[in-house]
Write a protein that holds these residues in place. Sequence first.
Motif, PDB file in Angstrom:
ATOM      1  N   GLY A  55     -16.916  12.436  14.862  1.00  0.00           N
ATOM      2  CA  GLY A  55     -17.573  13.735  14.984  1.00  0.00           C
ATOM      3  C   GLY A  55     -16.600  14.898  15.133  1.00  0.00           C
ATOM      4  N   LEU A  56     -15.309  14.654  14.922  1.00  0.00           N
ATOM      5  CA  LEU A  56     -14.286  15.681  15.074  1.00  0.00           C
ATOM      6  C   LEU A  56     -14.551  16.843  14.130  1.00  0.00           C
ATOM      7  N   ARG A  57     -14.459  18.063  14.656  1.00  0.00           N
ATOM      8  CA  ARG A  57     -14.726  19.257  13.853  1.00  0.00           C
ATOM      9  C   ARG A  57     -13.550  20.212  13.942  1.00  0.00           C
ATOM     10  N   VAL A  58     -13.438  21.056  12.934  1.00  0.00           N
ATOM     11  CA  VAL A  58     -12.313  21.977  12.824  1.00  0.00           C
ATOM     12  C   VAL A  58     -12.768  23.398  13.128  1.00  0.00           C
ATOM     13  N   GLU A  59     -12.048  24.050  14.034  1.00  0.00           N
ATOM     14  CA  GLU A  59     -12.237  25.466  14.368  1.00  0.00           C
ATOM     15  C   GLU A  59     -13.696  25.851  14.614  1.00  0.00           C
ATOM     16  N   VAL A  60     -14.292  25.206  15.586  1.00  0.00           N
ATOM     17  CA  VAL A  60     -15.662  25.505  15.991  1.00  0.00           C
ATOM     18  C   VAL A  60     -15.602  26.361  17.250  1.00  0.00           C
ATOM     19  N   SER A  61     -16.325  27.462  17.253  1.00  0.00           N
ATOM     20  CA  SER A  61     -16.357  28.330  18.434  1.00  0.00           C
ATOM     21  C   SER A  61     -17.057  27.619  19.584  1.00  0.00           C
ATOM     22  N   ILE A  62     -16.447  27.707  20.750  1.00  0.00           N
ATOM     23  CA  ILE A  62     -17.026  27.159  21.969  1.00  0.00           C
ATOM     24  C   ILE A  62     -17.240  28.345  22.898  1.00  0.00           C
ATOM     25  N   GLY A  63     -18.467  28.728  23.047  1.00  0.00           N
ATOM     26  CA  GLY A  63     -18.744  29.921  23.841  1.00  0.00           C
ATOM     27  C   GLY A  63     -18.253  31.161  23.106  1.00  0.00           C
ATOM     28  N   GLU A  64     -17.973  32.195  23.864  1.00  0.00           N
ATOM     29  CA  GLU A  64     -17.535  33.446  23.263  1.00  0.00           C
ATOM     30  C   GLU A  64     -16.018  33.585  23.212  1.00  0.00           C
ATOM     31  N   ARG A  65     -15.323  32.700  23.919  1.00  0.00           N
ATOM     32  CA  ARG A  65     -13.895  32.919  24.095  1.00  0.00           C
ATOM     33  C   ARG A  65     -12.987  31.949  23.347  1.00  0.00           C
ATOM     34  N   TYR A  66     -13.403  30.718  23.140  1.00  0.00           N
ATOM     35  CA  TYR A  66     -12.492  29.698  22.625  1.00  0.00           C
ATOM     36  C   TYR A  66     -12.895  29.183  21.249  1.00  0.00           C
ATOM     37  N   LYS A  67     -11.870  28.853  20.465  1.00  0.00           N
ATOM     38  CA  LYS A  67     -12.063  28.247  19.152  1.00  0.00           C
ATOM     39  C   LYS A  67     -10.891  27.282  18.908  1.00  0.00           C
ATOM     40  N   PRO A  68     -11.003  26.058  19.431  1.00  0.00           N
ATOM     41  CA  PRO A  68      -9.896  25.105  19.275  1.00  0.00           C
ATOM     42  C   PRO A  68      -9.698  24.705  17.818  1.00  0.00           C
ATOM     43  N   ASP A  69      -8.480  24.269  17.507  1.00  0.00           N
ATOM     44  CA  ASP A  69      -8.189  23.814  16.148  1.00  0.00           C
ATOM     45  C   ASP A  69      -9.065  22.622  15.782  1.00  0.00           C
ATOM     46  N   LEU A  70      -9.126  21.630  16.652  1.00  0.00           N
ATOM     47  CA  LEU A  70      -9.944  20.441  16.442  1.00  0.00           C
ATOM     48  C   LEU A  70     -10.707  20.160  17.729  1.00  0.00           C
ATOM     49  N   VAL A  71     -11.978  19.790  17.606  1.00  0.00           N
ATOM     50  CA  VAL A  71     -12.769  19.550  18.803  1.00  0.00           C
ATOM     51  C   VAL A  71     -13.833  18.491  18.522  1.00  0.00           C
ATOM     52  N   LEU A  72     -14.129  17.714  19.544  1.00  0.00           N
ATOM     53  CA  LEU A  72     -15.240  16.772  19.506  1.00  0.00           C
ATOM     54  C   LEU A  72     -16.174  17.170  20.639  1.00  0.00           C
ATOM     55  N   LEU A  73     -17.408  17.507  20.293  1.00  0.00           N
ATOM     56  CA  LEU A  73     -18.389  17.957  21.278  1.00  0.00           C
ATOM     57  C   LEU A  73     -19.339  16.830  21.642  1.00  0.00           C
ATOM     58  N   ASP A  74     -19.769  16.794  22.901  1.00  0.00           N
ATOM     59  CA  ASP A  74     -20.760  15.808  23.315  1.00  0.00           C
ATOM     60  C   ASP A  74     -22.167  16.358  23.045  1.00  0.00           C
ATOM     61  N   ASP A  75     -23.177  15.631  23.453  1.00  0.00           N
ATOM     62  CA  ASP A  75     -24.565  16.030  23.199  1.00  0.00           C
ATOM     63  C   ASP A  75     -24.953  17.345  23.862  1.00  0.00           C
ATOM     64  N   ARG A  76     -24.240  17.708  24.922  1.00  0.00           N
ATOM     65  CA  ARG A  76     -24.524  18.965  25.624  1.00  0.00           C
ATOM     66  C   ARG A  76     -23.718  20.135  25.070  1.00  0.00           C
ATOM     67  N   GLY A  77     -22.892  19.865  24.048  1.00  0.00           N
ATOM     68  CA  GLY A  77     -22.069  20.915  23.467  1.00  0.00           C
ATOM     69  C   GLY A  77     -20.771  21.167  24.204  1.00  0.00           C
ATOM     70  N   GLU A  78     -20.417  20.260  25.108  1.00  0.00           N
ATOM     71  CA  GLU A  78     -19.163  20.385  25.845  1.00  0.00           C
ATOM     72  C   GLU A  78     -18.083  19.552  25.159  1.00  0.00           C
ATOM     73  N   SER A  79     -16.855  20.024  25.240  1.00  0.00           N
ATOM     74  CA  SER A  79     -15.770  19.336  24.534  1.00  0.00           C
ATOM     75  C   SER A  79     -15.392  18.029  25.212  1.00  0.00           C
ATOM     76  N   ARG A  80     -15.271  16.996  24.392  1.00  0.00           N
ATOM     77  CA  ARG A  80     -14.749  15.690  24.845  1.00  0.00           C
ATOM     78  C   ARG A  80     -13.282  15.577  24.451  1.00  0.00           C
ATOM     79  N   ILE A  81     -12.966  16.067  23.254  1.00  0.00           N
ATOM     80  CA  ILE A  81     -11.591  16.074  22.744  1.00  0.00           C
ATOM     81  C   ILE A  81     -11.293  17.506  22.317  1.00  0.00           C
ATOM     82  N   TRP A  82     -10.140  18.019  22.696  1.00  0.00           N
ATOM     83  CA  TRP A  82      -9.732  19.382  22.361  1.00  0.00           C
ATOM     84  C   TRP A  82      -8.292  19.309  21.897  1.00  0.00           C
ATOM     85  N   ILE A  83      -8.048  19.635  20.633  1.00  0.00           N
ATOM     86  CA  ILE A  83      -6.688  19.568  20.083  1.00  0.00           C
ATOM     87  C   ILE A  83      -6.303  20.950  19.611  1.00  0.00           C
ATOM     88  N   GLU A  84      -5.203  21.432  20.124  1.00  0.00           N
ATOM     89  CA  GLU A  84      -4.729  22.772  19.810  1.00  0.00           C
ATOM     90  C   GLU A  84      -3.348  22.680  19.205  1.00  0.00           C
TER      91      GLU A  84
END
Length: 84
Positions: A55-84
Amino acid sequence: MSMSVEGLAELHLPRTLRIRAAGHTLVLAKRAGESTAHVLLKAIGYARYLPQYPGLRVEVSIGERYKPDLVLLDDRGESRIWIE
């Protein structure tokens, strides 16, 4: 042949980079001011971790402030994996 991250900056990179990893195709666009090394490292990270985290995604906005290079979100929309 070995190459350092600094050496990646000397490579010519077209405006878009298309890679295939784990049966998926990813197209990355090099934005103005973004280094070649940064785009290539995103591609390498995606190819390396996609098989383990499908489920790894590229440059997805998380909230209003963050946009990690790679991220895996859980069912609640919180990051499980954050790669910068």
